[in-house]
Design an enzyme around this catalytic site. Structure first.
Site, short mmCIF file in Angstrom:
data_model
loop_
_atom_site.label_atom_id
_atom_site.label_comp_id
_atom_site.label_asym_id
_atom_site.label_seq_id
_atom_site.Cartn_x
_atom_site.Cartn_y
_atom_site.Cartn_z
CG HIS A 222 -3.74 40.44 5.37
ND1 HIS A 222 -3.05 41.49 4.81
CD2 HIS A 222 -5.07 40.77 5.26
CE1 HIS A 222 -3.90 42.41 4.38
NE2 HIS A 222 -5.14 42.00 4.64
CG HIS A 261 3.44 42.14 -1.17
ND1 HIS A 261 2.47 42.30 -2.12
CD2 HIS A 261 3.00 42.78 -0.06
CE1 HIS A 261 1.49 43.03 -1.61
NE2 HIS A 261 1.79 43.33 -0.35
CG ASP A 312 3.15 43.56 7.96
OD1 ASP A 312 2.59 44.56 8.43
OD2 ASP A 312 2.57 42.74 7.23
N1 CMC Z 1 9.71 33.19 3.74
C1 CMC Z 1 10.18 32.11 3.12
N2 CMC Z 1 9.84 31.78 1.86
C2 CMC Z 1 8.99 32.60 1.23
C3 CMC Z 1 8.46 33.75 1.82
C4 CMC Z 1 8.83 34.04 3.13
N3 CMC Z 1 8.38 35.10 3.76
N4 CMC Z 1 7.63 34.36 0.95
C5 CMC Z 1 7.64 33.63 -0.15
N5 CMC Z 1 8.46 32.56 0.01
C6 CMC Z 1 8.74 31.51 -0.97
C7 CMC Z 1 7.71 30.42 -0.84
O1 CMC Z 1 8.10 29.43 0.07
C8 CMC Z 1 7.64 29.90 -2.26
O2 CMC Z 1 8.75 29.10 -2.49
P1 CMC Z 1 8.63 27.76 -3.36
O3 CMC Z 1 8.16 28.22 -4.71
O4 CMC Z 1 9.99 27.20 -3.32
O5 CMC Z 1 7.60 26.93 -2.66
C9 CMC Z 1 7.80 31.17 -3.09
O6 CMC Z 1 8.55 32.06 -2.26
C10 CMC Z 1 6.48 31.82 -3.46
O7 CMC Z 1 5.77 32.06 -2.23
P2 CMC Z 1 4.20 32.02 -2.08
O8 CMC Z 1 3.87 31.94 -0.63
O9 CMC Z 1 3.61 30.97 -2.97
O10 CMC Z 1 3.82 33.41 -2.69
P3 CMC Z 1 2.54 34.18 -2.41
O11 CMC Z 1 2.45 35.24 -3.43
O12 CMC Z 1 1.36 33.29 -2.25
O13 CMC Z 1 2.87 34.75 -0.94
C11 CMC Z 1 2.99 35.92 1.01
C12 CMC Z 1 2.87 36.02 -0.51
C13 CMC Z 1 2.93 37.34 1.57
C14 CMC Z 1 1.82 35.12 1.56
C15 CMC Z 1 4.32 35.24 1.39
O14 CMC Z 1 5.39 35.96 0.83
C16 CMC Z 1 4.48 35.08 2.88
O15 CMC Z 1 3.96 34.12 3.46
N6 CMC Z 1 5.20 36.04 3.55
C17 CMC Z 1 5.34 36.01 4.98
C18 CMC Z 1 4.10 36.63 5.65
C19 CMC Z 1 4.09 38.12 5.50
O16 CMC Z 1 5.06 38.81 5.70
N7 CMC Z 1 2.89 38.64 5.19
C20 CMC Z 1 2.67 40.09 5.04
C21 CMC Z 1 2.32 40.41 3.63
S1 CMC Z 1 2.44 42.13 3.21
C22 CMC Z 1 1.47 43.01 4.27
C23 CMC Z 1 0.01 42.77 4.08
O17 CMC Z 1 -0.54 43.01 2.99
O18 CMC Z 1 -0.65 42.38 5.03
#
Ligand code: CMC
Length: 371
Positions: A222, A261, A312
């Site tokens: 987050h 996201h 971010d």
């Molecule tokens: N780097 C590498 N792979 C990623 C990333 C990333 N940043 N984001 C998503 N993926 C991949 C993930 O590994 C998964 O792949 P697979 O299906 O092969 O396992 C797929 O994309 C779906 O990802 P997820 O984590 O299941 O998707 P989610 O909707 O739960 O995650 C998230 C959203 C924000 C947690 C994730 O994109 C992430 O961890 N990003 C990095 C942390 C980040 O930048 N967070 C700030 C979010 S925005 C600002 C805020 O609101 O605070």
């Protein structure tokens, strides 16, 4: 109950109405009380946006003048709060410092009225006015510098930067800072806002809800991502190393911070506005290398994973160029998001239902102690 009944991470679940903001991933738009956030960022002060999020309408000139007068009058850190901060080692993470300082402000609030809108607005306004002093002072004490008292002749952003750096930077820097504050202010039912709403739903107090929100925001999935972006930039060093770094990180199943996201799958609507602010900062500070690294990593992430940056990603390097310590980035997010959190806390309180979901049990079948 089947696996498909389980909404892991509450993904796709709509839990309530909100009139505070609307996220529309299809049109890639984010509206605060109906206004596109980009329009607000281009035309408004952070004070105007705070007023809008709390009261539902932009202020008239007279309302804004009164709102600013109240904010400027409450900026100084209380001696008791400063004393609490001074007890915490400077090695502590600033998010822990802020969490503790907000708790201290709550514990010394003489107004025990938790229920009325007027009292909640007063508490929200107090936190909004004092968080800059907490964030600024904590960065300064980690650098071995003294507290800089607030200045009533300065607007919110100028004063925030003044208390942090003991100088007011050029207008382009102030403007970029204001843009970041406006973009971070609100984002519907994200993890920290939802945490604050869950706490409010038990009829707990506003400060407890904010402290919970700070805890949720700290995590790198987050708000902690803006700090983590800068750690990645530091690790990479220069643009020519970005692709190799990324391939290695992805091979090791690392999440690349500042990308992806839960709601936006085609790009975060706030990124172009913050990227434009980063561009002006890179030009102002003559740091084309920062943009080169930013763009190379973004393109490489696009070609490898087709995952786009979130807010971010540009805000991390922007705060770095402004002179903030990397550890201060997520506290800056708190200083802005306090407005959205408290708008949601008041909305939750006004039409409350205890938030209490169900779980599917997958532990051992019923069993009994021997004998
Ligand atoms: N780097 C590498 N792979 C990623 C990333 C990333 N940043 N984001 C998503 N993926 C991949 C993930 O590994 C998964 O792949 P697979 O299906 O092969 O396992 C797929 O994309 C779906 O990802 P997820 O984590 O299941 O998707 P989610 O909707 O739960 O995650 C998230 C959203 C924000 C947690 C994730 O994109 C992430 O961890 N990003 C990095 C942390 C980040 O930048 N967070 C700030 C979010 S925005 C600002 C805020 O609101 O605070």
């Amino acid at each position: 109950m089947t696996d498909t009944d389980i909404k892991k991470g509450l993904a796709g679940v709509v839990v309530d109405y909100t009139a505070v903001s609307k996220v529309n991933p299809e049109t890639n738009s984010l509206l605060y009380r109906g206004y596109p956030v980009q329009e607000l960022a281009a035309n408004c002060s952070f004070e105007q946006v705070a007023y809008l999020l709390w009261y539902g309408e932009l202020p008239t000139d007279a309302e804004l003048a009164e709102f600013e007068r109240v904010e400027r009058g409450q900026r100084a850190l209380g001696d008791n709060v400063k004393a609490v901060i001074d007890l915490i080692p400077t090695t502590a993470h600033p998010m822990d410092v802020i969490r503790t300082a907000v708790s201290a402000i709550g514990a010394s609030d003489p107004d025990a009225d938790l229920a009325t809108v007027a009292s909640s607005l007063n508490k929200a306004a107090r936190l909004y006015a004092q968080l800059p002093a907490i964030v600024a002072y904590d960065q300064r004490r980690r650098r071995g510098e003294d507290l800089v008292p607030p200045r009533k002749d300065l607007g919110y952003s100028e004063n925030f930067l003044w208390m942090t750096f003991e100088e007011v930077p050029d207008q382009v820097v102030v403007d970029a800072f204001t843009v970041s504050m406006i973009l971070y202010a609100e984002h519907s039912f994200n993890a920290s806002t939802f945490t604050a709403r869950v706490i409010t739903s038990t009829l707990s107090d506003l400060y407890s809800a904010v402290v919970g929100g700070i805890g949720a925001l700290k995590g790198p999935l987050h708000g902690g991502a803006n700090e983590a972006v800068m750690h990645a930039f530091d690790e990479i060093g220069t643009a020519d190393r970005a692709e190799a770094w990324l391939d290695d990180a992805l091979a090791n199943k690392r999440k690349i911070m500042g990308f992806g996201h839960r709601v936006y799958k085609n790009g975060d609507s706030r990124v172009p506005t913050m990227k434009a602010a980063l561009d002006t900062l890179a030009e102002h500070y003559n740091r084309p290398d920062m943009l080169e690294l930013y763009e190379t990593l973004e393109q490489a992430m696009g070609s490898r994973k087709n995952i786009k940056p979130n807010l971010d990603y540009p805000s991390g390097p922007a705060y770095n160029l402004m002179g903030f310590d990397t550890l201060t980035f997520t506290p800056l997010f708190v200083a802005s998001r306090i407005v959205g959190w408290t708008a949601h806390i008041m909305e939750q309180a006004a039409s409350n239902a205890l938030i209490r979901p169900l779980s599917a049990y997958n532990g051992p079948d019923e069993r009994h102690l021997p004998g």
